[in-house]
Design a protein around this motif. Structure first.
Motif, PDB file in Angstrom:
ATOM      1  N   PHE A  92      51.385  45.016  33.691  1.00 16.80           N
ATOM      2  CA  PHE A  92      52.358  44.234  33.771  1.00 16.80           C
ATOM      3  C   PHE A  92      53.073  44.170  32.539  1.00 16.80           C
ATOM      4  CE2 PHE A  92      50.138  41.259  36.755  1.00 16.80           C
ATOM      5  CZ  PHE A  92      51.023  41.334  37.768  1.00 16.80           C
ATOM      6  N   VAL A 148      60.288  33.456  38.079  1.00 24.47           N
ATOM      7  CA  VAL A 148      58.730  33.825  37.913  1.00 24.47           C
ATOM      8  C   VAL A 148      58.660  34.167  36.321  1.00 24.47           C
ATOM      9  CG1 VAL A 148      56.652  35.013  38.268  1.00 24.47           C
ATOM     10  CG2 VAL A 148      58.153  33.942  40.025  1.00 24.47           C
ATOM     11  N   LEU A 149      59.581  35.388  36.100  1.00 28.37           N
ATOM     12  CA  LEU A 149      59.387  35.952  34.715  1.00 28.37           C
ATOM     13  C   LEU A 149      60.210  35.204  33.643  1.00 28.37           C
ATOM     14  CD1 LEU A 149      60.484  39.892  35.551  1.00 28.37           C
ATOM     15  CD2 LEU A 149      58.344  38.615  35.392  1.00 28.37           C
ATOM     16  N   GLY A 150      61.152  34.571  34.139  1.00 27.66           N
ATOM     17  CA  GLY A 150      62.104  33.572  33.231  1.00 27.66           C
ATOM     18  C   GLY A 150      61.421  32.291  33.136  1.00 27.66           C
ATOM     19  N   PHE A 151      60.380  31.722  33.685  1.00 35.47           N
ATOM     20  CA  PHE A 151      59.615  30.660  33.645  1.00 35.47           C
ATOM     21  C   PHE A 151      59.104  30.215  32.142  1.00 35.47           C
ATOM     22  CE2 PHE A 151      56.730  27.136  34.318  1.00 35.47           C
ATOM     23  CZ  PHE A 151      57.569  26.314  35.018  1.00 35.47           C
ATOM     24  N   ASP A 152      59.584  29.444  31.356  1.00 34.52           N
ATOM     25  CA  ASP A 152      59.235  29.124  30.171  1.00 34.52           C
ATOM     26  C   ASP A 152      58.980  27.637  29.747  1.00 34.52           C
ATOM     27  OD1 ASP A 152      61.770  28.224  30.067  1.00 34.52           O
ATOM     28  OD2 ASP A 152      62.267  29.696  28.391  1.00 34.52           O
ATOM     29  N   PRO A 182      54.212  28.797  22.075  1.00 32.43           N
ATOM     30  CA  PRO A 182      54.846  30.235  21.648  1.00 32.43           C
ATOM     31  C   PRO A 182      54.082  31.196  21.259  1.00 32.43           C
ATOM     32  CG  PRO A 182      54.794  28.143  19.988  1.00 32.43           C
ATOM     33  CD  PRO A 182      54.063  27.818  21.570  1.00 32.43           C
ATOM     34  N   TRP A 205      63.172  36.824  41.497  1.00 31.21           N
ATOM     35  CA  TRP A 205      61.853  36.836  41.164  1.00 31.21           C
ATOM     36  C   TRP A 205      61.787  36.784  39.656  1.00 31.21           C
ATOM     37  CZ3 TRP A 205      56.658  37.408  41.361  1.00 31.21           C
ATOM     38  CH2 TRP A 205      56.001  38.245  40.651  1.00 31.21           C
ATOM     39  N   GLN A 234      60.164  44.521  27.744  1.00 26.96           N
ATOM     40  CA  GLN A 234      60.199  44.383  29.084  1.00 26.96           C
ATOM     41  C   GLN A 234      61.156  43.161  29.301  1.00 26.96           C
ATOM     42  OE1 GLN A 234      56.187  42.274  28.833  1.00 26.96           O
ATOM     43  NE2 GLN A 234      56.827  40.803  27.290  1.00 26.96           N
ATOM     44  N   PHE A 289      49.968  27.939  36.934  1.00 25.01           N
ATOM     45  CA  PHE A 289      51.031  28.699  36.449  1.00 25.01           C
ATOM     46  C   PHE A 289      52.371  27.740  36.128  1.00 25.01           C
ATOM     47  CE2 PHE A 289      55.185  30.789  36.925  1.00 25.01           C
ATOM     48  CZ  PHE A 289      55.182  31.981  35.982  1.00 25.01           C
ATOM     49  N   ARG A 309      52.029  25.734  27.784  1.00 23.39           N
ATOM     50  CA  ARG A 309      52.703  27.205  27.576  1.00 23.39           C
ATOM     51  C   ARG A 309      52.773  26.922  25.685  1.00 23.39           C
ATOM     52  NH1 ARG A 309      54.892  30.389  31.061  1.00 23.39           N
ATOM     53  NH2 ARG A 309      54.192  29.936  33.054  1.00 23.39           N
ATOM     54  N   TYR A 350      45.704  33.429  35.477  1.00 19.12           N
ATOM     55  CA  TYR A 350      45.195  32.261  36.072  1.00 19.12           C
ATOM     56  C   TYR A 350      44.437  32.517  37.389  1.00 19.12           C
ATOM     57  CZ  TYR A 350      48.545  29.824  33.043  1.00 19.12           C
ATOM     58  OH  TYR A 350      49.086  29.429  31.912  1.00 19.12           O
ATOM     59  N   ASN A 358      55.072  36.430  31.682  1.00 16.66           N
ATOM     60  CA  ASN A 358      54.632  35.258  32.385  1.00 16.66           C
ATOM     61  C   ASN A 358      53.397  36.035  33.550  1.00 16.66           C
ATOM     62  OD1 ASN A 358      55.714  33.228  31.819  1.00 16.66           O
ATOM     63  ND2 ASN A 358      57.599  33.256  32.929  1.00 16.66           N
ATOM     64  N   LEU A 359      53.675  37.202  33.910  1.00 19.05           N
ATOM     65  CA  LEU A 359      52.686  38.075  35.222  1.00 19.05           C
ATOM     66  C   LEU A 359      51.304  38.072  34.753  1.00 19.05           C
ATOM     67  CD1 LEU A 359      55.416  40.534  36.245  1.00 19.05           C
ATOM     68  CD2 LEU A 359      54.724  38.172  37.195  1.00 19.05           C
ATOM     69  N   GLN A 386      57.604  44.895  35.310  1.00 23.53           N
ATOM     70  CA  GLN A 386      57.792  43.370  35.767  1.00 23.53           C
ATOM     71  C   GLN A 386      58.451  43.149  37.124  1.00 23.53           C
ATOM     72  OE1 GLN A 386      59.295  43.574  32.416  1.00 23.53           O
ATOM     73  NE2 GLN A 386      57.269  43.681  31.458  1.00 23.53           N
TER      74      GLN A 386
END
Lengths: 642, 308
Positions: free
Chosen positions: A127, A515-519, A188, A511, A315, A181, A186, B69, B62-63, A131
């Motif tokens: 990963f 998913v990737l940008g979820f912070d 830093p 996606w 990434q 998730f 989360r 998880y 995130n992945l 991505q």
């Protein structure tokens, strides 16, 4: 039920095949991290394992594995500097995993568990390199493969796993992971980790005409933008990425941008909010419109209002910006924007002519634009080699070129006339995708333009757009087949790209976005929204509760009450017409009916036979036939009883 | 030092277990009786989850977090799956035969459930050493238990454990089954005693067939070969010879020094007489078994001897 002696070995053989298959997948996934020679060595080792499995050969001895490992380690450590820490780790781990598999022995259980552990870890490393959605799906499949090997390692007999029993567990696991998730805290970044060492892509730090023309023909994705409100028109979508300030007569060079917190000038103009998902390009610079003001925490802005990161972008990165589309305030000394190398006497003369009598920089810029338009300059992506002195030859003999030629010459003319100017590299325009939901900017949208100093600010000037007005026309998806002079695109490939790849790219975009940008910030936002919902629901809370609870209880009671069995269901209509004495079998009951309705005796006998065939012969079709016969008989029997 | 502590712990554990689950004839493995704990590999994978979380946090990836998880959920799921592997299994035990001191008694343990536990290991929990676990391969399996001393003994606690399905979590239990077995004194004819000679080989009974095993049947008549092949207990049947009519009483031989030696002697004599089909009785200081013959009579005599 003793296992046959070969049972355990069959199990072990299958386990090894799965582990081998998984390593093959890892080899393919980590391809970008390996050099060609290490790839070849790993491939050979995997082939050796395949041969061993295929021929039922013996596991490698520890000595042989160790000798090979020592050899490889020596070579790896020698090339450690080129590889970088992370790639070195990838090499070590995959090497250890493959050698462990080659020497795998059924009697050493710990070896198997260690191998599985390393496999999970290497899968996660996949990963770091990939991505996008499709490879993420492949990695997830890899996880399932390793999990199945993991399960097999702890089985004593060949497992018979049914999909019907597996899928509820799989769905539950995925849901639970998704919940974790979204909801798990989360943090830093705790400390800086070494990034992957890969070749840089996109606009480089050196702008020579050759590498730009290559870029302009690339359909690779550069970044994608979503505007929160109305998007600016195409002629305002100049995404700045680099400032090329030094010129050596042939090549323009950019300085590495230093991240720096800079006070918000806040001119009060209209602000444009947007978010960008940039593809990894192994460089520090990112893309922004105009004057960036508010930024998400993972990026910074430098003195020249370029958006940059602290680490090369290795990434996919997602960041949010607010920009003002105003001229940029000038900072620091302007002296270096007047620097010019010796040479190009004709161009200097032209600059002096154009500047003569011009009241200011703005007027000079307009004269340069008019010069390009009047002198029959043409836009071409393949203008051919221009000999030195480059500026003179372009302006006076060649007169064909693309953005970097026009912008470079303009900066030269402006500087020669004493106006501070600089060459800006970035991207212009982009195509709207998915009904205008987001803007897709490809590498071929790379562009170069000019910023010159006037009235205390840096003003934007794009000479290329004056020569090629098509640059400023909005391209809709589907009509975006570039047909520039000399474009070497294959029509079929373009169509394929449009019909096949674009829907996939759209999915990939969402996606990345969700998913990737979820912070952490989005997580906070989600929680706030949930709380708001809860507030809204609260006042109706107890009504809903008192309605739902009895309904739920009733449903539960109804579900657990004994079900009428199939026989009772079959004969329920008859039972309503005529009571069946307790202790009487259904066979007797039907015979009783035959006496009651002798005219239907044949049909009833048929029904009885079908019933018996179902009940004692286990024939489900007979049940259906019996039910159909009864339903056909029912009206007549009802008439009889009434 | 460690072994002392270990033994102390084992004893504590046994008293705690005795309060928690007293012996019953069959044991249903319910939640109260099952224990789960991650294995070393399980802790390794949990450490990997932590490692991946840190990696994902530092790379802002995130992945990688998602994979962490997923692994965490796998470990949590493994707890439930490992528990359900043993849950609601019904256990019972039965000794296959009576044995003589110094032999091993074979106990047949039966597992009853639709869908049997996978990858199960079984052994005895004794306060002497860590249980040696053997893989279980069938719903009815036989466990050997050393029987060093004569008497009528309760079987020790069983230990059943399994790491199925992923080896991340171990589920185990210590069920106590109410099952007793007889250990008779070891037969040993005192030296120089020629009063009773073993019967000639030539006069052996005539073999007439086989019948299923019943508790109390002589161990030596079991068809062991058949048992090892098919896990089926059959007893060889021999045609009874015409019993001799002389009455015979067995009593302890005063020439033997210890009680154990006397009991061994009596056992050996009882076996020889029974083999001959000779009716006999037993007279001890406080007890008397009237004259009789046949396997049940022999067993009664041996039981009296075992409990002396």
């Amino acid at each position: 039920m003793l296992i046959p002696a070969s049972g355990a070995s069959v199990l072990f053989q299958r386990l090894q095949w799965r582990l081998w298959l998984f390593q093959l997948l890892l080899w393919a996934l980590l391809l970008p991290a390996y050099t060609s020679w290490s790839l070849a060595v790993f491939a050979l080792l995997l082939l050796a394992k395949m041969w061993q499995l295929y021929r039922g050969g013996r596991a490698w001895s520890l000595t042989r594995s160790n000798l090979l490992a020592v050899g490889m380690l020596a070579v790896l450590l020698l090339s450690a500097r080129q590889l970088g820490v992370m790639h070195l780790m990838f090499h070590f781990l995959l090497l250890a995993a493959i050698l462990r598999l080659l020497g795998l022995d059924a009697s050493r259980r710990n070896d198997v568990t260690q191998l599985l552990w390393v496999h999970y870890f290497l899968l996660a490393c996949g990963f770091i390199l990939h991505q996008d959605l499709w490879l993420a799906v492949v990695i997830l499949l890899g996880f399932v493969l390793n999990l199945s090997a993991h399960h097999l390692a702890f089985c004593r007999v060949l497992p018979d796993l049914h999909w019907r029993r597996l899928w509820p567990n799989a769905v539950l696991a995925l849901l639970a992971s998704a919940l974790l998730f979204v909801a798990f805290p989360r943090l830093p970044p705790l400390w800086q980790l070494p990034g992957a060492k890969l070749t840089q892509t996109g606009l480089g730090d050196n702008l020579a005409p050759g590498n730009v023309s290559e870029l302009l023909q690339s359909n690779a994705l550069a970044f994608r933008v979503r505007f929160d409100s109305k998007a600016p028109p195409v002629d305002a979508r100049y995404f700045r990425a680099k400032i090329y300030e030094a010129f050596d007569g042939e090549t323009w060079r950019a300085q590495r941008p230093q991240p720096q917190v800079w006070p918000d000038p806040g001119s009060g103009a209209a602000v444009l909010n947007y978010s960008v998902i940039a593809e990894p390009h192994q460089q520090f610079s990112l893309f922004a419109l105009g004057l960036p003001r508010r930024l998400s925490s993972n990026v910074a802005v430098n003195r020249e209002w370029l958006v940059v990161t602290e680490q090369p972008v290795s990434q996919r990165i997602s960041y949010q910006l607010s920009s003002e589309l105003t001229p940029l305030p000038a900072t620091g000394s302007l002296q270096r924007y007047l620097q010019l190398p010796e040479g190009n006497p004709q161009a200097r003369k032209l600059a002096a002519q154009l500047a003569a009598g011009a009241p200011g920089a703005r007027e000079l810029v307009q004269r340069i634009g008019r010069y390009f338009q009047a002198q029959q300059f043409r836009y071409s992506l393949s203008p051919g080699q221009i000999a030195a002195p480059h500026i003179d030859n372009f302006l006076f003999s060649h007169k064909r070129g693309f953005c970097s030629h026009y912008a470079g010459s303009s900066v030269f003319l402006l500087r020669a006339a004493g106006v501070p100017a600089r060459l800006i590299g970035g991207y212009l325009g982009g195509d709207w995708q998915d009904d205008g939901a987001y803007l897709q900017v490809l590498q071929k949208d790379a562009h170069a333009w000019v910023e010159y100093f006037a009235e205390g600010h840096w003003q934007l000037f794009d000479p290329t757009a004056l020569v090629e007005p098509a640059l400023w026309s909005e391209q809709q998806a589907g009509t975006a087949v570039a047909d520039f002079n000399g474009f070497r695109g294959d029509w079929l490939v373009q169509r394929l790209e449009l019909w096949l790849l674009q829907p996939l790219r759209n999915m990939d975009y969402y996606w990345s976005m969700w998913v990737l940008g979820f912070d952490g910030a989005q997580q906070q936002g989600l929680f706030t929204r949930l709380q708001a919902w809860q507030q809204q629901l609260r006042w109706q809370g107890h009504y809903a509760f008192w309605l739902v609870l009895p309904a739920g209880l009733a449903l539960w009671w109804w579900r657990r009450r004994p079900r009428a069995d199939a026989t009772q269901q079959l004969f329920a209509p008859l039972l309503r017409l005529e009571v069946k004495p307790a202790g009487q079998s259904y066979q007797q009951y039907l015979q009783h009916w035959m006496q009651l309705a002798p005219q239907h005796a044949t049909a009833l006998r048929q029904c009885l036979q079908d019933y018996l065939a179902w009940q004692f012969g286990g024939d489900p079709a007979a049940f259906v036939r019996a039910r159909r016969t009864l339903q056909q008989l029912l009206p007549a029997l009802k008439r009889l009883k009434s | 030092m460690m072994s002392v502590l270990q033994r102390q712990f084992q004893r504590r554990l046994l008293t705690w277990l005795a309060r928690r689950q007293p012996a019953t004839a069959t044991v249903l493995l319910v939640q109260k009786l099952l224990f789960v704990f991650p294995t070393r590999f399980g802790f390794g994978v949990l450490a990997l989850v932590l490692l991946l979380y840190v990696l994902g946090t530092n790379y802002q990836n995130n992945l990688i977090m998602l994979l962490a998880y997923l692994l965490l959920v796998t470990v949590l799921g493994a707890i439930i799956l490992a528990f359900r592997n043993l849950h609601h299994c019904r256990l019972s035990a039965q000794p296959l035969s009576d044995v003589y001191a110094g032999d091993s008694v074979l106990l047949r343990i039966s597992l009853i459930r639709a869908g049997l536990p996978q990858a199960l290991d079984a052994g005895w929990l004794t306060d002497r050493q860590a249980p040696a676990l053997l893989p279980v391969e069938a719903p009815d399996f036989v466990l050997a238990l050393p029987a060093p001393r004569r008497g009528h003994w309760q079987i020790p606690r069983l230990k059943l454990q399994s790491e199925y399905p992923l080896g991340l979590v171990r589920c185990w239990c210590y069920p106590q089954l109410d099952c007793r077995y007889w250990v008779f004194p070891r037969p040993a004819v005192a030296a120089g005693d020629a009063s009773l000679q073993p019967p000639d080989a030539g006069s052996a009974d005539e073999w007439t067939g086989q019948r299923p095993y019943q508790p109390g049947d002589a161990l030596r008549q079991l068809d062991w070969k058949r048992f090892s092949r098919q896990q089926q207990l059959l007893v060889q049947q021999y045609h009874d010879r015409v019993p001799l009519t002389t009455e015979l009483w067995l009593s302890p031989d005063p020439r033997l020094a210890t009680l154990e030696a006397q009991l061994s002697d009596l056992t050996a004599k009882a076996l020889l007489l029974s083999d001959d089909g000779q009716p006999f009785g037993l007279k001890l200081a406080g007890q008397m078994v009237p004259i009789g013959s046949g396997p049940a009579h022999l067993r009664q005599i041996l039981q009296v001897l075992a409990l002396c």
